[in-house]
Design a protein around this motif. Structure first.
Motif, PDB file in Angstrom:
ATOM      1  N   ASP A  96     -36.656  34.877  27.495  1.00 47.06           N
ATOM      2  CA  ASP A  96     -35.394  35.897  27.765  1.00 47.06           C
ATOM      3  C   ASP A  96     -36.327  36.760  28.405  1.00 47.06           C
ATOM      4  N   PRO A 131     -31.554  26.298  18.810  1.00 48.06           N
ATOM      5  CA  PRO A 131     -31.585  27.534  19.354  1.00 48.06           C
ATOM      6  C   PRO A 131     -33.143  27.783  19.509  1.00 48.06           C
ATOM      7  N   ALA A 132     -33.604  28.285  20.643  1.00 45.30           N
ATOM      8  CA  ALA A 132     -35.184  28.442  20.687  1.00 45.30           C
ATOM      9  C   ALA A 132     -35.180  30.003  20.806  1.00 45.30           C
ATOM     10  N   ALA A 133     -35.618  30.684  19.754  1.00 48.46           N
ATOM     11  CA  ALA A 133     -35.755  32.145  19.720  1.00 48.46           C
ATOM     12  C   ALA A 133     -36.604  32.799  21.131  1.00 48.46           C
ATOM     13  N   GLY A 134     -36.041  33.684  21.835  1.00 46.13           N
ATOM     14  CA  GLY A 134     -36.632  34.196  22.697  1.00 46.13           C
ATOM     15  C   GLY A 134     -36.728  33.264  24.257  1.00 46.13           C
ATOM     16  N   TRP A 135     -36.042  32.214  24.227  1.00 56.86           N
ATOM     17  CA  TRP A 135     -35.785  31.300  25.369  1.00 56.86           C
ATOM     18  C   TRP A 135     -34.656  31.046  25.494  1.00 56.86           C
ATOM     19  N   ARG A 136     -34.178  30.872  27.068  1.00 54.34           N
ATOM     20  CA  ARG A 136     -32.943  30.361  27.451  1.00 54.34           C
ATOM     21  C   ARG A 136     -33.188  29.272  28.143  1.00 54.34           C
TER      22      ARG A 136
END
Length: 135
Positions: free
Chosen positions: A125, A41-46
């Protein structure tokens, strides 16, 4: 984000839809295969992926409209960004062709994976409704 993109090949898998059911996101190919993203997962990204067979002929109507030079790389990039923006590809074409809007915050990388052209793209996001982005 740059580290994930630079190592994109490490996080992509090709298989059947059933084999790739656990992927974060997938792209279905016309020959029944899928390409799945298995990155952390990449926090703050889709994240979104799109893939096409590198040797597939460019449909004549699309070739007339967009040309054939580097077509599948441009196509998979636009498709990935459409997925991230939740915009139908036909609407994207009318606005941007196979180009990227200059104000896009998305980042991407296009790679060759065996017989495929694959683009992995990330976008920040969206802010919660009623909230403005940034400090």
């Amino acid at each position: 984000m740059p580290a994930l993109l630079s190592a994109a090949e490490r996080y992509l898998r090709v298989g059947t839809p059933a084999e790739l059911a656990g992927a974060v996101t997938r792209s279905h190919l016309d020959d029944g295969r899928c390409v799945g993203w298995y990155g952390p997962p990449a926090a703050g990204w889709r994240v979104a992926v799109d893939a096409e067979r590198a040797g597939a002929p460019v449909p004549p109507a699309l070739a007339r409209r967009f040309g054939t030079a580097d077509f599948w790389a441009r196509w998979t990039r636009a498709e990935s960004l459409c997925k991230l923006a939740d915009v139908p590809v036909a609407a994207w074409w009318r606005r941007h062709g196979l180009s990227i809007p200059p104000d896009s915050a998305a980042v991407w990388r296009t790679v060759r994976l065996a017989d495929l052209v694959v683009t992995v793209a990330f976008a920040p996001d969206a802010p919660a409704p009623g909230r403005r982005p940034g400090p």
